[in-house]
Enzyme design. Sequence first.
Site, short mmCIF file in Angstrom:
data_model
loop_
_atom_site.label_atom_id
_atom_site.label_comp_id
_atom_site.label_asym_id
_atom_site.label_seq_id
_atom_site.Cartn_x
_atom_site.Cartn_y
_atom_site.Cartn_z
N ASP A 103 -2.30 3.70 9.25
CA ASP A 103 -3.76 3.85 9.36
C ASP A 103 -4.43 3.35 8.09
O ASP A 103 -3.81 3.27 7.02
CB ASP A 103 -4.12 5.33 9.54
CG ASP A 103 -3.58 5.88 10.85
OD1 ASP A 103 -3.33 5.09 11.77
OD2 ASP A 103 -3.41 7.12 10.92
N1 URA Z 1 1.11 8.68 11.58
C1 URA Z 1 -0.21 8.73 11.37
O1 URA Z 1 -0.91 9.63 11.82
N2 URA Z 1 -0.76 7.73 10.65
C2 URA Z 1 -0.05 6.73 10.12
O2 URA Z 1 -0.62 5.86 9.45
C3 URA Z 1 1.33 6.70 10.34
C4 URA Z 1 1.89 7.70 11.09
#
Ligand code: URA
Length: 228
Positions: A103
């Site tokens: 993310d």
């Molecule tokens: N899980 C999440 O919630 N975000 C990420 O970036 C990776 C795994």
Amino acid sequence: MRLEKYLVQCGVASRKKIKAAIAEGRVTVNGKIEVNDATDVEWDEDIITFDGFVPEKKQLKYYIMYKIAGYITAMEDENKKTVADLLPENINRSSVFPVGRLDKDTEGLLLFTSDGDLSHAMAHPDRNMEKTYYVELDKDISLEDISALENGVVLDTNYTALPGKVEYLSSKSIHLTITEGKYHQVKKMLKAVKNKVVYLKRVKFGNLTLDGMIPGEVKEIKREDIHI
Ligand code: URA
């Protein structure tokens, strides 16, 4: 090796276009055009032509990035900063792509490669590729929450996550190891136990770690460094 795979490894075109070119008779093996996707060929033994030229094996590249927050996992975007902006100038951006995604606000290990087969293999659910996250939480985590995460929690999408492995670090921080990569998976798993992720960093992907790297750094590795 299959002719189709050979040409993919040369990077002449997408797999789909390669299949079409073979079917259209635009590919020859040792002068013959009666070939198909599965025709057996060997590097340095057979002479292959694609639209009249002899393609060479593409140099496959592998890099580990220590992603920092504020960048989306994409190679281009009109408005937002992307992880491609974190790649040093000497890396050919048109040939590499990230394996999986983090993310925008997540930090940590992101693998880049030009190796489509490796990327596919690492993302395949049957491989159970482990990913370990350092997770900081808004509220204290209880023993019940830990066992729920280790048994498989139900996400807000109604999907039951596969059991994760939890290493307790402090009342508000854990290492969580999962094998899946659903959208916002870690955040959703913690939401399922009524907690909230306030900081997330991927520290391990398969056998790869961030050891010795600093935030924002990108380092080249070899295919043999990736155990798959
Ligand atoms: N899980 C999440 O919630 N975000 C990420 O970036 C990776 C795994």
